[in-house]
Design a protein around this motif. Structure first.
Motif, PDB file in Angstrom:
ATOM      1  N   PRO A   6       0.805  -1.231   0.000  1.00  0.00           N
ATOM      2  CA  PRO A   6       0.000   0.000   0.000  1.00  0.00           C
ATOM      3  C   PRO A   6       0.836   1.278   0.000  1.00  0.00           C
ATOM      4  O   PRO A   6       0.327   2.350  -0.302  1.00  0.00           O
ATOM      5  N   VAL A   7       2.102   1.167   0.343  1.00  0.00           N
ATOM      6  CA  VAL A   7       2.945   2.362   0.438  1.00  0.00           C
ATOM      7  C   VAL A   7       3.559   2.710  -0.921  1.00  0.00           C
ATOM      8  O   VAL A   7       3.408   3.823  -1.417  1.00  0.00           O
ATOM      9  N   HIS A   9       3.095   0.681  -3.762  1.00  0.00           N
ATOM     10  CA  HIS A   9       2.280   0.075  -4.814  1.00  0.00           C
ATOM     11  C   HIS A   9       3.001  -0.986  -5.625  1.00  0.00           C
ATOM     12  O   HIS A   9       2.609  -1.289  -6.743  1.00  0.00           O
ATOM     13  N   CYS A  35       8.832   0.377   4.181  1.00  0.00           N
ATOM     14  CA  CYS A  35       7.435   0.588   3.797  1.00  0.00           C
ATOM     15  C   CYS A  35       6.515   0.239   4.968  1.00  0.00           C
ATOM     16  O   CYS A  35       5.526   0.924   5.211  1.00  0.00           O
ATOM     17  N   LYS A  38       6.541   3.073   7.400  1.00  0.00           N
ATOM     18  CA  LYS A  38       5.770   4.225   6.908  1.00  0.00           C
ATOM     19  C   LYS A  38       4.284   3.987   7.108  1.00  0.00           C
ATOM     20  O   LYS A  38       3.545   4.878   7.517  1.00  0.00           O
ATOM     21  N   PHE A  39       3.840   2.763   6.780  1.00  0.00           N
ATOM     22  CA  PHE A  39       2.427   2.447   6.937  1.00  0.00           C
ATOM     23  C   PHE A  39       2.016   2.549   8.399  1.00  0.00           C
ATOM     24  O   PHE A  39       0.980   3.139   8.736  1.00  0.00           O
ATOM     25  N   GLN A  45      -3.405   7.048   6.015  1.00  0.00           N
ATOM     26  CA  GLN A  45      -3.010   7.676   4.752  1.00  0.00           C
ATOM     27  C   GLN A  45      -2.840   6.635   3.637  1.00  0.00           C
ATOM     28  O   GLN A  45      -3.048   6.934   2.476  1.00  0.00           O
ATOM     29  N   TYR A  46      -2.450   5.417   4.030  1.00  0.00           N
ATOM     30  CA  TYR A  46      -2.126   4.400   3.018  1.00  0.00           C
ATOM     31  C   TYR A  46      -3.197   3.344   2.846  1.00  0.00           C
ATOM     32  O   TYR A  46      -3.302   2.747   1.779  1.00  0.00           O
TER      33      TYR A  46
END
Ligand SMILES: [Zn+2]
Length: 50
Positions: A6-7, A9, A35, A38-39, A45-46
Motif C-alpha cells: 500500500p505504500v 504500490h 514501507c 511508513k504504513f 493515509q495508506y
C-alpha cells in the motif's frame, strides 16, 4: 496470488514480503521494512478505504 504494497504500490508475493501488518481487519504486506514503518506511522493515509 500477488498483493500490492500500500505504500509504494509494488506487486509482491505474500510469502516473499518483508513484513505484514493488520489494520482495521485487513492484512497488508510490504516489500520492505521501511514501507512497513511508513504504513504503521500513518496507516490511515495508506490504507484503502472500504
Ligand atoms: Zn514497498
Amino acid at each position: 496470488m500477488k498483493v500490492t504494497d500500500p505504500v509504494c504500490h509494488m506487486q509482491i508475493e505474500p510469502e516473499k514480503a518483508a513484513g505484514k501488518t493488520e489494520y482495521q481487519g485487513q492484512t497488508y504486506w510490504f516489500c520492505s521494512e521501511s514501507c512497513k514503518k511508513k504504513f504503521e506511522a500513518k496507516p490511515a493515509q495508506y490504507a484503502k478505504p472500504k
